[in-house]
Design a protein around this motif. Structure first.
Motif, PDB file in Angstrom:
ATOM      1  N   ALA A 176       0.827  -1.209   0.000  1.00 54.04           N
ATOM      2  CA  ALA A 176       0.000   0.000   0.000  1.00 54.04           C
ATOM      3  C   ALA A 176       0.861   1.259   0.000  1.00 54.04           C
ATOM      4  N   LEU A 177       0.265   2.316  -0.572  1.00 51.33           N
ATOM      5  CA  LEU A 177       0.934   3.618  -0.639  1.00 51.33           C
ATOM      6  C   LEU A 177      -0.131   4.688  -0.432  1.00 51.33           C
ATOM      7  N   HIS A 178       0.210   5.715   0.328  1.00 55.17           N
ATOM      8  CA  HIS A 178      -0.742   6.799   0.559  1.00 55.17           C
ATOM      9  C   HIS A 178      -0.085   8.122   0.185  1.00 55.17           C
ATOM     10  N   ILE A 179      -0.783   8.892  -0.651  1.00 55.26           N
ATOM     11  CA  ILE A 179      -0.311  10.212  -1.086  1.00 55.26           C
ATOM     12  C   ILE A 179      -1.228  11.246  -0.455  1.00 55.26           C
ATOM     13  N   MET A 180      -0.650  12.232   0.212  1.00 60.49           N
ATOM     14  CA  MET A 180      -1.460  13.222   0.920  1.00 60.49           C
ATOM     15  C   MET A 180      -0.755  14.571   0.884  1.00 60.49           C
ATOM     16  N   GLY A 181      -1.468  15.599   1.333  1.00 60.42           N
ATOM     17  CA  GLY A 181      -0.845  16.907   1.448  1.00 60.42           C
ATOM     18  C   GLY A 181      -1.654  18.017   0.820  1.00 60.42           C
ATOM     19  N   GLU A 182      -0.958  19.159   0.651  1.00 60.92           N
ATOM     20  CA  GLU A 182      -1.585  20.377   0.133  1.00 60.92           C
ATOM     21  C   GLU A 182      -1.027  20.669  -1.254  1.00 60.92           C
ATOM     22  N   ILE A 183      -1.892  20.686  -2.256  1.00 58.71           N
ATOM     23  CA  ILE A 183      -1.471  21.018  -3.614  1.00 58.71           C
ATOM     24  C   ILE A 183      -2.483  21.981  -4.213  1.00 58.71           C
ATOM     25  N   THR A 184      -1.985  23.099  -4.722  1.00 60.29           N
ATOM     26  CA  THR A 184      -2.815  24.069  -5.429  1.00 60.29           C
ATOM     27  C   THR A 184      -2.187  24.288  -6.793  1.00 60.29           C
ATOM     28  N   SER A 185      -2.890  23.891  -7.850  1.00 62.16           N
ATOM     29  CA  SER A 185      -2.300  23.942  -9.182  1.00 62.16           C
ATOM     30  C   SER A 185      -3.382  23.895 -10.247  1.00 62.16           C
ATOM     31  N   LYS A 186      -3.071  24.472 -11.403  1.00 59.02           N
ATOM     32  CA  LYS A 186      -3.950  24.355 -12.565  1.00 59.02           C
ATOM     33  C   LYS A 186      -3.684  23.054 -13.318  1.00 59.02           C
ATOM     34  N   ALA A 187      -2.609  22.372 -12.971  1.00 60.21           N
ATOM     35  CA  ALA A 187      -2.238  21.133 -13.651  1.00 60.21           C
ATOM     36  C   ALA A 187      -3.190  20.003 -13.275  1.00 60.21           C
ATOM     37  N   GLU A 188      -3.506  19.152 -14.236  1.00 62.70           N
ATOM     38  CA  GLU A 188      -4.283  17.948 -13.986  1.00 62.70           C
ATOM     39  C   GLU A 188      -3.308  16.776 -13.957  1.00 62.70           C
ATOM     40  N   VAL A 189      -3.138  16.209 -12.786  1.00 62.74           N
ATOM     41  CA  VAL A 189      -2.090  15.218 -12.570  1.00 62.74           C
ATOM     42  C   VAL A 189      -2.705  13.899 -12.093  1.00 62.74           C
ATOM     43  N   ASP A 190      -2.230  12.803 -12.669  1.00 66.77           N
ATOM     44  CA  ASP A 190      -2.653  11.470 -12.243  1.00 66.77           C
ATOM     45  C   ASP A 190      -1.642  10.974 -11.206  1.00 66.77           C
ATOM     46  N   TYR A 191      -1.957  11.189  -9.936  1.00 71.25           N
ATOM     47  CA  TYR A 191      -1.018  10.882  -8.865  1.00 71.25           C
ATOM     48  C   TYR A 191      -0.668   9.394  -8.821  1.00 71.25           C
ATOM     49  N   GLU A 192      -1.651   8.559  -9.042  1.00 68.55           N
ATOM     50  CA  GLU A 192      -1.411   7.119  -8.974  1.00 68.55           C
ATOM     51  C   GLU A 192      -0.441   6.651 -10.051  1.00 68.55           C
ATOM     52  N   SER A 193      -0.637   7.128 -11.281  1.00 70.61           N
ATOM     53  CA  SER A 193       0.234   6.667 -12.374  1.00 70.61           C
ATOM     54  C   SER A 193       1.666   7.143 -12.174  1.00 70.61           C
ATOM     55  N   ILE A 194       1.840   8.337 -11.612  1.00 74.16           N
ATOM     56  CA  ILE A 194       3.191   8.815 -11.321  1.00 74.16           C
ATOM     57  C   ILE A 194       3.852   7.905 -10.294  1.00 74.16           C
ATOM     58  N   ALA A 195       3.119   7.572  -9.245  1.00 71.32           N
ATOM     59  CA  ALA A 195       3.677   6.710  -8.200  1.00 71.32           C
ATOM     60  C   ALA A 195       4.080   5.355  -8.766  1.00 71.32           C
ATOM     61  N   ARG A 196       3.221   4.767  -9.580  1.00 71.52           N
ATOM     62  CA  ARG A 196       3.544   3.448 -10.150  1.00 71.52           C
ATOM     63  C   ARG A 196       4.748   3.536 -11.093  1.00 71.52           C
ATOM     64  N   ARG A 197       4.842   4.617 -11.863  1.00 70.81           N
ATOM     65  CA  ARG A 197       5.994   4.795 -12.752  1.00 70.81           C
ATOM     66  C   ARG A 197       7.285   4.888 -11.958  1.00 70.81           C
ATOM     67  N   VAL A 198       7.279   5.655 -10.870  1.00 77.89           N
ATOM     68  CA  VAL A 198       8.477   5.809 -10.051  1.00 77.89           C
ATOM     69  C   VAL A 198       8.877   4.469  -9.429  1.00 77.89           C
ATOM     70  N   ILE A 199       7.905   3.749  -8.922  1.00 80.50           N
ATOM     71  CA  ILE A 199       8.181   2.446  -8.298  1.00 80.50           C
ATOM     72  C   ILE A 199       8.839   1.500  -9.298  1.00 80.50           C
ATOM     73  N   ARG A 200       8.326   1.479 -10.530  1.00 78.32           N
ATOM     74  CA  ARG A 200       8.925   0.625 -11.569  1.00 78.32           C
ATOM     75  C   ARG A 200      10.342   1.075 -11.907  1.00 78.32           C
ATOM     76  N   SER A 201      10.533   2.387 -12.008  1.00 74.81           N
ATOM     77  CA  SER A 201      11.852   2.895 -12.396  1.00 74.81           C
ATOM     78  C   SER A 201      12.913   2.587 -11.340  1.00 74.81           C
ATOM     79  N   ILE A 202      12.517   2.525 -10.081  1.00 77.73           N
ATOM     80  CA  ILE A 202      13.455   2.189  -9.012  1.00 77.73           C
ATOM     81  C   ILE A 202      13.888   0.730  -9.130  1.00 77.73           C
ATOM     82  N   GLY A 203      12.962  -0.147  -9.512  1.00 79.94           N
ATOM     83  CA  GLY A 203      13.296  -1.558  -9.652  1.00 79.94           C
ATOM     84  C   GLY A 203      12.394  -2.497  -8.875  1.00 79.94           C
ATOM     85  N   TYR A 204      11.335  -1.949  -8.249  1.00 75.14           N
ATOM     86  CA  TYR A 204      10.379  -2.797  -7.547  1.00 75.14           C
ATOM     87  C   TYR A 204       9.355  -3.304  -8.554  1.00 75.14           C
TER      88      TYR A 204
END
Length: 386
Positions: A49-77
């Motif tokens: 499991a992974l939990h993403i939290m915090g304060e973000i104010t932005s006009k950008a539309e970001v897929d937080y889950e896909s970024i997390a999965r991409r980073v995890i793969r790039s590390i080698g998990y």
């Protein structure tokens, strides 16, 4: 006077570093679409499991889950047998920056036309002539070992290695001069079937010895390689990860002060990050110019106020100029207001994920803008030395 000093480093598969890289991966994606994004993103990871939290104010539309999965793969998990891979459950709990904080950042207390500091606090910048990267030796060497361990895994040189790992180097000093390496500790996550004998031999001969200066190793130097004898389960499957828990390895390995604020997940209006980067840039310029062989600078801020409320400097007796003269030089050449630091170091660009593993300063594999010496300021300082 003889003394020992120790610093540690960690691989990018360490559970806390996994979280830092995801938080900064999210920040980079926000800045790509909206350079004015505000982010204070935190990540925690545990088995499955992974939990993403915090304060973000932005006009950008970001897929937080896909970024997390991409980073995890790039590390080698990438394998379920590691107990942590990109198939894990991800939850997201993001809200906007507090309007009370935003009000102080959007316009400073004394000047509504410029940004105010995003929080109070004190930050430090440091540089030393001890190494070519202007970093303390113990951290420089510990980081070199962690990077070599990671390279050996990614290149398949040691195919049984897994992503998690830690290194630690103890340097003996005579006064403030390093004279020998006293102790080396390296712990590497590994596959189930590799023998401890083979792992220790491979790591000592293939990673430790090639990475360390031979003139600093003697017959009394101690080596501890996987001292518990087993490190199969690692990463977030073995130890919960959290952003901001490796702030000493991110900066100067404890050899210089740290203000206490973490970096990862924070946009550059947060002076925890931008001021620490700017002060490193100034300290490095001072040492590169020959004005001191060692330099530490402190600045402090008040929330909503643009200018630092204090600025001080120490050279530990190595200065070629008095510290008041150097402070005056800093004030002539550097704008330490948030907007000034952001502009001069180009901090609204997506450059942060690379700094979330193996440290933000003194890297040889990537050059960050805060590591580029201000040539005009350096030349002026050299003139003061003539």
């Amino acid at each position: 006077m003889r003394r020992l000093f120790t610093s540690e480093s960690i691989t990018n598969g360490h559970p806390d570093k996994v979280c830092d890289q995801i938080a900064d991966g999210i920040l980079d994606e926000l800045l790509r679409s909206d350079p004015l994004s505000r982010s204070a993103c935190e990540v925690t990871a545990e088995p499955g499991a992974l939990h993403i939290m915090g304060e973000i104010t932005s006009k950008a539309e970001v897929d937080y889950e896909s970024i997390a999965r991409r980073v995890i793969r790039s590390i080698g998990y990438t394998q379920k047998e590691y107990g942590f891979d990109d198939s894990l459950d991800i939850s997201v709990s993001i809200h906007k920056q507090s309007p009370d904080i935003a009000m102080g950042v959007d316009s400073s207390f004394a000047d509504s036309s410029t940004l105010g500091a995003g929080d109070q606090g004190m930050m430090f910048g440091y540089a030393s002539a001890e190494t070519d990267t202007y970093m303390p030796l113990a951290l420089f060497l510990a980081r070199k070992l962690a990077m070599a361990l990671t390279d050996a895994r990614k290149s398949n040189t040691l195919p049984y290695l897994r992503p998690d790992g830690k290194s630690q180097v103890t340097v003996e000093y005579d006064g403030r001069k390093p004279v020998r390496i006293s102790t080396v500790v390296l712990s590497a996550q590994h596959d189930e079937d590799v023998t401890l004998e083979r792992l220790r031999k491979d790591i000592k001969e293939g990673i430790i010895i090639p990475s360390l200066p031979p003139d600093l190793i003697d017959k009394e130097t101690r080596f501890f390689i996987n001292p518990t004898g087993r490190f199969v389960l690692g990463g977030p499957a073995a130890d919960t990860g959290l952003t901001g828990r490796k702030i000493i390895a991110d900066t100067y390995g404890g050899y210089a002060h740290h203000g206490g604020g973490a970096f990862s997940g924070k946009d550059p209006t947060k002076v925890d990050r931008s001021a620490a980067l700017a002060l490193r840039n100034i300290a490095k310029t001072i040492v590169a110019a020959g004005a001191a062989s060692e330099c530490e600078i402190q600045a402090a801020y008040a929330i909503g106020v643009a200018d630092p409320v204090s600025l001080s400097l120490v050279t530990y007796g190595s200065g070629e100029l008095d510290e008041e003269t150097i402070i005056s030089w800093i004030k002539r050449h550097y704008d330490l207001r948030p907007s000034g630091m952001i502009e001069s170091l180009n901090l609204r660009t997506p450059i942060y994920q690379d700094s979330a593993s193996f440290g933000a300063f003194g890297r040889s594999d990537v050059i960050f803008p805060w590591e580029n010496i201000n040539k005009e300021a350096e030349e002026d300082l050299r003139e003061l030395l003539r």
